[in-house]
Design a protein around this motif. Structure first.
Motif, PDB file in Angstrom:
ATOM      1  N   ARG A 110       0.866  -1.149  -0.158  1.00  0.00           N
ATOM      2  CA  ARG A 110      -0.313   0.093  -0.242  1.00  0.00           C
ATOM      3  C   ARG A 110       1.163   1.316   0.116  1.00  0.00           C
ATOM      4  O   ARG A 110       0.476   2.297  -0.032  1.00  0.00           O
ATOM      5  CB  ARG A 110      -0.031  -0.092   1.257  1.00  0.00           C
ATOM      6  N   ALA A 111       1.748   1.660  -0.034  1.00  0.00           N
ATOM      7  CA  ALA A 111       2.731   2.289  -0.305  1.00  0.00           C
ATOM      8  C   ALA A 111       2.822   2.740  -0.897  1.00  0.00           C
ATOM      9  O   ALA A 111       3.878   2.029  -2.312  1.00  0.00           O
ATOM     10  CB  ALA A 111       4.773   1.632   1.102  1.00  0.00           C
ATOM     11  N   PRO A 112       3.175   4.576  -1.425  1.00  0.00           N
ATOM     12  CA  PRO A 112       2.851   4.492  -2.431  1.00  0.00           C
ATOM     13  C   PRO A 112       4.555   4.978  -3.278  1.00  0.00           C
ATOM     14  O   PRO A 112       5.551   5.152  -1.697  1.00  0.00           O
ATOM     15  CB  PRO A 112       3.060   5.873  -2.139  1.00  0.00           C
TER      16      PRO A 112
ATOM     17  N   ARG B  93       7.654   6.840  -4.898  1.00  0.00           N
ATOM     18  CA  ARG B  93       7.190   7.932  -5.115  1.00  0.00           C
ATOM     19  C   ARG B  93       8.816   9.164  -5.884  1.00  0.00           C
ATOM     20  O   ARG B  93       9.583   7.722  -6.370  1.00  0.00           O
ATOM     21  CB  ARG B  93       7.009   9.603  -4.094  1.00  0.00           C
TER      22      ARG B  93
ATOM     23  N   PHE C 136      -0.606   8.057  -5.342  1.00  0.00           N
ATOM     24  CA  PHE C 136      -1.436   7.106  -4.943  1.00  0.00           C
ATOM     25  C   PHE C 136      -2.435   7.553  -6.332  1.00  0.00           C
ATOM     26  O   PHE C 136      -2.527   8.584  -6.591  1.00  0.00           O
ATOM     27  CB  PHE C 136      -2.497   7.370  -4.167  1.00  0.00           C
TER      28      PHE C 136
ATOM     29  N   VAL D 119      11.877   2.027  -1.251  1.00  0.00           N
ATOM     30  CA  VAL D 119      11.411   3.553  -0.145  1.00  0.00           C
ATOM     31  C   VAL D 119      12.031   3.685   1.303  1.00  0.00           C
ATOM     32  O   VAL D 119      11.636   2.742   1.999  1.00  0.00           O
ATOM     33  CB  VAL D 119       9.588   3.301  -0.095  1.00  0.00           C
ATOM     34  N   ARG D 120      12.544   4.211   1.494  1.00  0.00           N
ATOM     35  CA  ARG D 120      12.356   5.082   3.362  1.00  0.00           C
ATOM     36  C   ARG D 120      13.968   3.606   3.816  1.00  0.00           C
ATOM     37  O   ARG D 120      13.576   3.045   4.742  1.00  0.00           O
ATOM     38  CB  ARG D 120      11.547   5.023   4.305  1.00  0.00           C
TER      39      ARG D 120
ATOM     40  N   LYS E 183      14.194   0.561   2.929  1.00  0.00           N
ATOM     41  CA  LYS E 183      13.238  -0.785   2.811  1.00  0.00           C
ATOM     42  C   LYS E 183      12.627  -0.633   0.783  1.00  0.00           C
ATOM     43  O   LYS E 183      12.496  -0.028   0.217  1.00  0.00           O
ATOM     44  CB  LYS E 183      12.361  -1.259   3.369  1.00  0.00           C
TER      45      LYS E 183
END
Lengths: 371, 119
Positions: A295-297, A299, A322, A350-351, A353
């Motif tokens: 569910r994580a966008p 970007r 999204f 992302v971050r 991960k």
């Protein structure tokens, strides 16, 4: 807010509708209205959204005859201009000598002139480019006195037909001059949402009354740049400066379809060597749809890897966020060609991960054009 | 209820501190589409990154406002992030923490002071 931001003719109307205004490419533009990006997005997909796109540059090229005009214009871009019929428009892009994209545009054969719509951030550069590279026989005029509205969505035809019934008979990419709301409007059946709809160039003085009369319809809501971005992303459409730029070639960007066959063979446009070579041998990277599994966008700027542990990235996201229609995150970006096949399993960082993503065919939704 | 300059709220309930984001924050962020919460049992210090929220516009970190151990997280907002926009002070809570130093609560604003900050 910086003083030198340009306001569109609809500025006061945006404020009246509670818009949140932000700086965008030198303009002060509505990013969203009180209902918010998500609802604005869905409204456009279900009914009809009204967008102020007056920040885009409107340019007229004029010469003695269309043939001369078309021949000269073809020197700047790899599109078929000569055989474009009067009253029809086409998607195109100016290329540079390296085969990269200077800007992506819409242009129309309007009989005695070519009407060009360019991106806001590229107005000055495109104007100079055309002025310097077209002969003195061609008049290049940047219009400062017209607004541009877009009415997009499945109800757009019904709504606009109440102002002029002729719009019902327009096909996708047709352009016509029609009197609407008491003004001479240049209407094209096109847009940037993946939905059926129209773009309406209207004299500045009539812009607010036209917008008001469209907004009076129960199916129409004002839609900001926030939803414009998520709509075009779901529709797989490129945002200049993000998904395409001076370094990306149209072949890498998956825009080969926009280069008509005569131009592929005859060339005669900037950067033809690289573009012809990539058409023949394939590009080293390709723009693809990237569907995050979670569910994580994911970007813009996120790097793409072939595995959870691989050291070197094989691509990067150029647009991501999204997708309200799909109710999942959606992204697009470039990956090296061996990883560009549909359903290829990859990872996006992302971050810190590595999250699983999948290469998918674009667009994510639609298109729902009236052909 | 106490409020932080980072637009979080803290509420003491049965010796556990419940943490969420304020109405003001949820409005500013816009539609929230993704929430990542800390693990239950995780020990956090004040100002540690405790959670991530993403709206249609951007990602933001939620900092832990107080030292302690995470004792419960709100899975409902992970499954349905829109709950944060709908009810930020109630059903949209983020996590519960067993504080190791309750006096840290005193560092934060009361409702009146916070309302002045955002007005």
């Amino acid at each position: 807010m910086a003083k030198d931001l340009v306001r569109t003719p609809l500025f006061e109307l945006h404020l009246k509708h509670g818009a949140k205004m932000v700086p965008f490419a030198g303009f002060e533009m509505p990013v969203q209205y009180p209902q918010g990006v998500l609802k604005e997005h869905l409204h456009t997909r279900q009914k009809a959204g009204l967008f102020d796109v007056s920040h885009m540059g409107q340019v007229i090229l004029r010469a003695k005859g269309y043939t001369q005009l078309a021949e000269e214009f073809e020197k700047l871009l790899p599109m078929e201009v000569k055989s474009l019929k009067e009253g029809r428009q086409r998607y195109g892009f100016f290329t540079n000598d390296k085969g990269g994209i200077k800007d992506d545009i819409m242009f129309a054969n309007r009989g005695d002139h070519i009407f060009v719509v360019v991106n806001a951030a590229c107005i000055e550069q495109d104007f100079s480019h055309m002025r310097e590279n077209l002969s003195q026989n061609i008049q290049v005029k940047l219009l400062k006195n017209r607004a541009l509205l877009a009415l997009q969505g499945p109800r757009a035809e019904k709504v606009l037909a109440e102002h002029h019934p002729a719009v019902r008979d327009m096909a996708f990419m047709d352009v016509e001059t029609l009197p609407i709301a008491g003004a001479e409007c240049w209407v094209s059946r096109a847009g940037y949402t993946g939905e059926d709809g129209f773009e309406i160039s209207v004299p500045e003085a009539a812009a607010t009354s036209l917008a008001n009369s469209l907004l009076e319809h129960e199916d129409v809501e004002f839609i900001g740049l926030g939803a414009r971005d998520s709509l075009r992303l779901e529709a797989g459409l490129c945002l200049y400066g993000h998904d395409i730029n001076e370094d990306t070639s149209p072949i890498e960007a998956g825009l080969t379809w926009a280069i008509q066959s005569r131009r592929r063979v005859e060339a005669g446009f900037p950067g033809a060597t690289r573009i012809q070579e990539e058409i023949t041998s394939g590009p080293v990277k390709r723009r693809v749809g990237i569907l995050p599994e979670g569910r994580a966008p994911v970007r813009e700027g996120c790097k793409i890897y072939a595995s959870k542990t691989a050291e070197d990235a094989i691509g990067a996201v150029t647009s991501g966020g999204f997708g309200p229609t799909l109710n999942t995150p959606v992204s697009m970006g470039y990956v090296r060609t061996p990883f560009a096949a549909n359903d290829t399993a990859l990872f996006a960082e992302v971050r810190g991960k590595r999250l699983p993503v999948k290469v998918v065919k674009l667009p994510f939704t639609g298109p729902n054009f009236k052909r | 209820m106490k409020f932080t300059e980072e637009h979080e709220w803290l509420r003491m309930e049965d010796s556990v501190v419940i943490v969420g984001i304020t109405e003001h924050a949820s409005t500013q962020l816009g539609d929230i589409v993704f929430v990542e919460l800390p693990e239950e049992g995780q020990t956090l210090s004040k100002d540690d990154e405790a959670a991530v929220i993403e709206s249609v516009k951007a990602a933001s970190d939620i900092l832990c406002p107080i030292d302690g151990e995470v004792v419960e997280v709100n899975q409902a907002i992970v499954d349905e992030p829109a709950k944060v926009n709908e009810d930020p002070l109630g059903a949209g809570w983020f996590f519960k923490i067993a504080p190791s130093d309750i006096s840290q609560m005193d560092d934060y604003m009361d409702e009146n002071t916070y309302n002045k900050l955002i007005s």
